[in-house]
Design an enzyme around this catalytic site. Structure first.
Site, short mmCIF file in Angstrom:
data_model
loop_
_atom_site.label_atom_id
_atom_site.label_comp_id
_atom_site.label_asym_id
_atom_site.label_seq_id
_atom_site.Cartn_x
_atom_site.Cartn_y
_atom_site.Cartn_z
N ASP A 156 0.85 -1.19 0.00
CA ASP A 156 0.00 0.00 0.00
C ASP A 156 0.88 1.24 0.00
O ASP A 156 0.90 2.01 0.96
CB ASP A 156 -0.91 -0.03 1.24
CG ASP A 156 -1.91 1.11 1.23
OD1 ASP A 156 -2.10 1.75 0.17
OD2 ASP A 156 -2.51 1.37 2.30
N GLY A 157 1.62 1.39 -1.09
CA GLY A 157 2.58 2.49 -1.16
C GLY A 157 2.02 3.73 -1.80
O GLY A 157 0.85 3.79 -2.20
N1 SPD Z 1 -1.91 8.88 -6.31
C1 SPD Z 1 -2.00 8.41 -4.98
C2 SPD Z 1 -1.79 6.95 -4.87
C3 SPD Z 1 -1.78 6.52 -3.46
C4 SPD Z 1 -1.90 5.07 -3.29
N2 SPD Z 1 -1.78 4.65 -1.94
C5 SPD Z 1 -2.54 5.39 -1.02
C6 SPD Z 1 -2.43 4.86 0.37
C7 SPD Z 1 -3.74 4.74 1.01
N3 SPD Z 1 -3.69 3.87 2.13
#
Ligand code: SPD
Length: 279
Positions: A156-157
């Site tokens: 979850d990056g």
């Molecule tokens: N463009 C933003 C992408 C973010 C994806 N990850 C968000 C983390 C939420 N837990």
């Protein structure tokens, strides 16, 4: 007019949110972190000027990151989440009664502190005794962790720029695969095919070089990249369209988005994506 906060996606597209109040603004050792209260999306976490999650639509993202993987992995006793400092992903993981241990690796302690203070509507699972939060670099953690440590891994990056870029490296994915038990499932956020087709396609290629089963799936997340988002399901065996029924039924009850039909439909790809992937 009011105060608008804009995220510029690619130099020529932006999304603006009308701000009611800035609740937090600070600089961690890694990044700039803000929480704004907005008229349309409720409270929004912003990192380095990029919208990360909002009270209004976070369920669309977190439920779809977590449940396709956790309803299909043969076992889900030990789950690893890398990133996800806002707490939304671990909240969804810990809704599964079969999960005995959820380790969350987050590099930036300030993100978690801020989430605990300002995003209580999203981050509701911090006190769950099955949760073990460690503030270390995900890349280092993966390099030094033992083989076969987890039944499922969720990435979850942030976007693959700056700090978040290493979570899209092939060597990082290789390390994650090593940490999965045979037949374990990894799912990750894989950006917007509509807005970032090159990143999406390259990510699929990297994963395909490592895993026998790589299945992107899609859904709406209005806060990100013009609304169209993707995640990817990976494993050595198995397939994403065979959920374990009792596990799935238990989680559908209580989910705001995720259900049996959505699980199936998310893996049906539009032609522009199939063609880009030569499927
Ligand atoms: N463009 C933003 C992408 C973010 C994806 N990850 C968000 C983390 C939420 N837990």
């Amino acid at each position: 007019m009011g105060l608008w906060y804009d995220e510029t996606f690619d130099g020529h597209t932006r999304l603006g949110l009308l701000v009611k109040e800035t609740l937090f603004s600070g600089q961690s050792p890694y990044q700039e972190i803000e929480v704004i209260d907005t008229a349309g999306f409720g409270r929004v976490l912003v990192i380095d000027g990029v919208f990360m999650t909002s009270e209004h639509d976070e369920f669309l993202y977190h439920e779809m990151l977590v449940h396709p993987a956790l309803t299909t992995a043969p076992s889900i006793e030990r789950v690893l989440v890398i990133g996800g400092g806002d707490g939304g992903a671990v909240r969804e993981v810990l809704r599964h009664p079969d999960v005995r241990e959820c380790v969350m690796i987050e590099i930036d302690e300030m993100v978690v502190d801020v989430a605990k203070r300002y995003l209580q509507a999203i981050a509701t699972a911090w006190d769950d005794p099955r949760l073990d939060v460690r503030f270390v670099d995900g890349v280092e953690y993966v390099k030094t962790s033992r083989d076969d440590a987890y039944d499922a891994i969720l990435l979850d990056g942030t976007d693959p720029v700056g700090l978040g870029a290493t979570l899209f490296d092939e060597s990082f994915y290789r390390g994650c695969k090593r940490m999965l038990v045979p037949g374990g499932v990894m799912a990750l956020q894989s950006e917007s095919p509509l807005l970032m087709m090159d990143v999406f396609v390259e990510t699929q290629h990297r994963l395909r070089r490592l895993f026998s089963e790589v299945h992107p799936y899609m859904g709406p997340v209005p806060l990100y990249g013009a609304g169209t988002w993707s995640w990817t399901w990976c494993s050595e065996t198995g397939e994403p369209l065979r959920p374990i029924q009792e596990r799935q039924e238990a989680i559908v009850e209580g989910s705001r988005a995720y259900n049996e039909e959505l699980h199936r439909a998310a893996f049906a790809l539009p032609n522009y994506v199939k063609r880009a992937l030569k499927l």
